[in-house]
Enzyme design. Structure first.
Site, PDB file in Angstrom:
ATOM      1  NE  ARG A  47      11.144   1.107  -8.903  1.00  0.00           N
ATOM      2  CZ  ARG A  47      11.761   2.262  -9.165  1.00  0.00           C
ATOM      3  NH1 ARG A  47      13.006   2.297  -9.609  1.00  0.00           N
ATOM      4  NH2 ARG A  47      11.138   3.407  -8.956  1.00  0.00           N
ATOM      5  CG  HIS A  51       7.139   0.857 -11.926  1.00  0.00           C
ATOM      6  ND1 HIS A  51       7.554   2.008 -11.313  1.00  0.00           N
ATOM      7  CD2 HIS A  51       6.886  -0.018 -10.913  1.00  0.00           C
ATOM      8  CE1 HIS A  51       7.558   1.846  -9.997  1.00  0.00           C
ATOM      9  NE2 HIS A  51       7.172   0.622  -9.729  1.00  0.00           N
ATOM     10  CD1 TRP A 190      11.492  -5.384   1.134  1.00  0.00           C
ATOM     11  CD2 TRP A 190      12.699  -4.909  -0.689  1.00  0.00           C
ATOM     12  NE1 TRP A 190      10.902  -4.319   0.486  1.00  0.00           N
ATOM     13  CE2 TRP A 190      11.616  -4.006  -0.628  1.00  0.00           C
ATOM     14  CE3 TRP A 190      13.593  -4.788  -1.766  1.00  0.00           C
ATOM     15  CZ2 TRP A 190      11.396  -3.022  -1.587  1.00  0.00           C
ATOM     16  CZ3 TRP A 190      13.388  -3.803  -2.714  1.00  0.00           C
ATOM     17  CH2 TRP A 190      12.305  -2.932  -2.621  1.00  0.00           C
TER      18      TRP A 190
END
Ligand code: ZEM
Length: 295
Positions: A47, A51, A190
């Site tokens: 992540r 980002h 998820w």
């Protein structure tokens, strides 16, 4: 802006073997996460790489992983980056050990290591990002907002230069990790194996029945069967939008197609906005996994 080349910053010309050492150090600390989340820093490092890169705007040629501007406020404080201080902190000792590497190279290489060590595809990677300054920080609002729909996803990713197929492929990174109420407000993983990179995210999206979760938090979906998995509104549009859903089906059906497309798109994401003159080599490298080096 930064004017130092990787060579000038290092005082020597780092070679593939030097970056492989950095990769190995990152790979070895992934599992030193103890009770943190699912026992790996891998997802939060992916992540961070995303980002750091996903702020790119092709019109103004600003943002992206060159300059590593998330080190500075206000970018470090943008709500989208909540929780990423953990990832930056995990990598700080690696930076101390290899002070010659730029933050942008370190963060993106760590993302590559996290994907590859989680049984994901090889991600071609190049060195050459340089450290920038506070004045290079990007404005808030360049990263996607999970509460929105297909139009928003397209606005954000087309701005980086990606197409519908690449939006779907990149979203498959949600095979890894989870949402945290104290970071994004959303909650849960998820997939059933959040530290293994696979096409399970697409298989679940395609095959399971999803319903809106009844709870106090932001709108998210839960799987009807176990209620233990989640999808963001932006994940769910990948099975409702006509153009997105054919790729979701293709990736659910064939993991090797997903791996190939993800590798190409993620590799490109990590390079957005880096001037070609900065690359240490023109041909991307393939870093070896720890397992491959044991053979
Ligand atoms: Zn994510 N992502 N993402 N993403 N993401 C979260 C977590 C992770 C979106 C999004 O809002 C969120 C991509 C695309 C998109 C990862 C990788 C990639 C979270 C949860 C949210 C809300 C944050 C939290 O609470 O900790 C949206 C709207 C996206 C648009 C498509 C792309 C592209 C990624 C990489 C290629 C990863 C690995 C995580 C899990 C982080 C963790 O700490 O476990």
């Amino acid at each position: 802006s930064g004017t130092q080349s990787a060579k000038a910053a290092a005082g020597f010309t780092p070679k593939l073997e030097d970056y492989q050492k950095v990769y190995n150090t990152v790979a070895e600390l992934l599992d030193e996460a103890g009770d943190y989340d699912d026992g790996s820093y891998g997802p939060v490092l992916v992540r961070l790489a995303w980002h750091a890169s996903g702020t790119y705007d092709k019109e103004t040629n600003t943002g992206g992983s060159n300059y590593a501007t998330m080190r500075f406020a206000p970018e470090s404080l943008h709500a989208a980056n909540n929780g990423l201080a953990i990832a930056r902190g995990v990598l700080e000792p690696v930076k101390q050990k290899y002070p010659w590497i730029s933050y942008g190279d370190l963060w993106t290489l760590a993302g590559v290591a996290a994907i590859q060590e989680a049984s994901g595809p090889k991600i071609p990677w190049r060195a050459g990002r340089i450290d920038g300054f506070e004045k290079d920080v990007t404005p808030d609002g360049r990263l996607p907002d999970a509460t929105q729909g297909a139009d928003h996803l397209r606005n954000i990713f087309y701005r980086m230069g990606f197409n519908d197929q690449e939006i779907v492929a990149l979203s498959g990174a949600h095979a890894l990790g989870r949402c945290h109420t104290d970071r994004s407000g959303f909650e849960g993983p998820w997939t059933f194996s959040p530290v293994t990179f696979s096409n399970q995210y697409f298989a679940l999206l395609w095959n399971e029945k999803w319903q809106w979760r009844k709870w106090n938090g932001p709108k998210q979906l839960e799987d009807k069967k176990t209620k233990s998995l989640m999808m963001l509104p932006t994940d769910y549009v990948l099975v409702t939008d006509k153009s997105f859903k054919k790729w979701t089906k293709a990736y659910a059906d064939d993991e090797s197609v997903f791996f190939k497309d993800f590798s190409a798109a993620f590799s490109r994401l990590l390079e957005l906005g880096v001037p070609t003159t900065q690359w240490v080599t023109q041909t991307p490298w393939e870093l070896k996994t720890l397992a491959e080096q044991e053979e």
